[in-house]
Structure formats: C-alpha cells, structure tokens
Write an enzyme that holds these catalytic residues in place. Sequence first.
Site, short mmCIF file in Angstrom:
data_model
loop_
_atom_site.label_atom_id
_atom_site.label_comp_id
_atom_site.label_asym_id
_atom_site.label_seq_id
_atom_site.Cartn_x
_atom_site.Cartn_y
_atom_site.Cartn_z
N ALA A 61 -70.24 58.37 78.25
CA ALA A 61 -70.10 56.93 78.45
C ALA A 61 -70.60 56.14 77.25
O ALA A 61 -70.09 55.05 76.96
CB ALA A 61 -70.85 56.50 79.71
N GLU A 63 -70.12 56.70 74.21
CA GLU A 63 -69.09 56.66 73.16
C GLU A 63 -67.87 55.81 73.52
O GLU A 63 -67.03 55.55 72.66
CB GLU A 63 -68.64 58.09 72.81
CG GLU A 63 -69.69 58.91 72.10
CD GLU A 63 -70.79 59.46 73.01
OE1 GLU A 63 -71.90 59.70 72.49
OE2 GLU A 63 -70.55 59.64 74.22
N CYS A 85 -68.95 57.93 84.00
CA CYS A 85 -69.94 57.98 85.06
C CYS A 85 -71.27 58.40 84.47
O CYS A 85 -71.33 59.35 83.68
CB CYS A 85 -69.49 58.97 86.14
SG CYS A 85 -70.65 59.13 87.51
N VAL A 86 -72.32 57.70 84.86
CA VAL A 86 -73.68 58.05 84.45
C VAL A 86 -74.49 58.20 85.74
O VAL A 86 -74.56 57.28 86.55
CB VAL A 86 -74.30 56.96 83.55
CG1 VAL A 86 -75.66 57.41 83.05
CG2 VAL A 86 -73.38 56.62 82.39
N GLU A 90 -83.98 62.40 85.49
CA GLU A 90 -85.43 62.30 85.56
C GLU A 90 -86.03 61.57 84.37
O GLU A 90 -87.24 61.36 84.31
CB GLU A 90 -86.03 63.70 85.66
CG GLU A 90 -85.63 64.41 86.93
CD GLU A 90 -86.17 65.83 87.02
OE1 GLU A 90 -86.95 66.23 86.13
OE2 GLU A 90 -85.80 66.53 87.96
N HIS A 93 -83.16 58.21 79.81
CA HIS A 93 -81.86 58.30 79.15
C HIS A 93 -80.79 57.50 79.91
O HIS A 93 -79.98 56.81 79.30
CB HIS A 93 -81.45 59.78 79.04
CG HIS A 93 -80.12 60.01 78.39
ND1 HIS A 93 -79.92 59.85 77.04
CD2 HIS A 93 -78.93 60.37 78.91
CE1 HIS A 93 -78.66 60.11 76.76
NE2 HIS A 93 -78.03 60.43 77.88
#
Length: 163
Positions: A61, A63, A85-86, A90, A93
């Site tokens: 995502a 890029e 999708c992201v 934990e 990032h």
Amino acid sequence: MARVQIVKDIEKTPTPKVPGARLLMVISPYYREIADYMQRGAEAVAEEAGATLDRVFVPGAFEVPAAIAHAAKTNLYDGFVGLGCVVRGETSHYDYVCGESARALMDLSVQGGLAIGYGILTVENIAQAEERAKPERGDKGGEATKAALAMILLKRRFAETAR
C-alpha cells in the site's frame, strides 16, 4: 435484557456513466485474496460506467501513491483507483503505512488535481478486510472506482465552466 441488533442498510452510490474514461487501477496484492475481491468490484463498476481500466501491481500500500504519481506524468489516464489492504500488526508500522499512503494520495488529489478513488483498507484483521472487500458485501473496490469516476466528471464540469 434482550440484545438489540442494529442492521445498517448501506445505500449504494450509483455508478457514474463516463464512457471512454481511462482509469488506472494500482493494486497492492500483499493480501492477495482481499486484492482480488476489490479488483473484481472495481472491474465491474468500470465496465458498467463504460470506462476502460488498466492495471498495475505494486508491492504494498505504501507504493500505491508513487505508482499513481508516475502514471499521472504520462497523461494517459483520466483517473486512478488505489487498492490495497493494511492489517494492524504488533508494531507502529501499520500507522505509518496507513497515514502516509492516505496523505500521499490526498496530496496527489488536491495539489496534483488528480481524480483518485481511495480503496486502501485499514483494518484490525482479515475478517474485517473480507467484509469490506467482497463485491457482494462492502465492495470497497467498486466504491473507490465510483469515487474516481465521480471526480473525473467533476473535473470535466469545472474545466468546461472555466472556458
């Protein structure tokens, strides 16, 4: 006490008719199944609108905005659809990828004058992503494509008014 279930009836946005419009769909297939759902929804909307749709794939995502910026320089496209999708992990990032990809796409839209449909899901888990991505459910790929088409029409309207 009885539990009350609230059912949200999502009214779908009508598909703008933009025959001959050229769209570039930039897809991050990091979560392949989710990307496939969103691509199917985007393709169906583009076909319904009478638009042509080219596709390119990027690693993630983060890029997506750079690919759109590079493609915009060619003047081949009327609009763009960014899909990805992201999923929260934990570490921090997730926050950087979500925030910076959204900011970069907004900058391209506002400062660059590009018609962009934002279809990057930011979710807690894959189940949420599936619910939002599947064409028969949330259809975020289709909705992002409708947004790009609507912005193409708006840009054209303002361009005609300025003459």
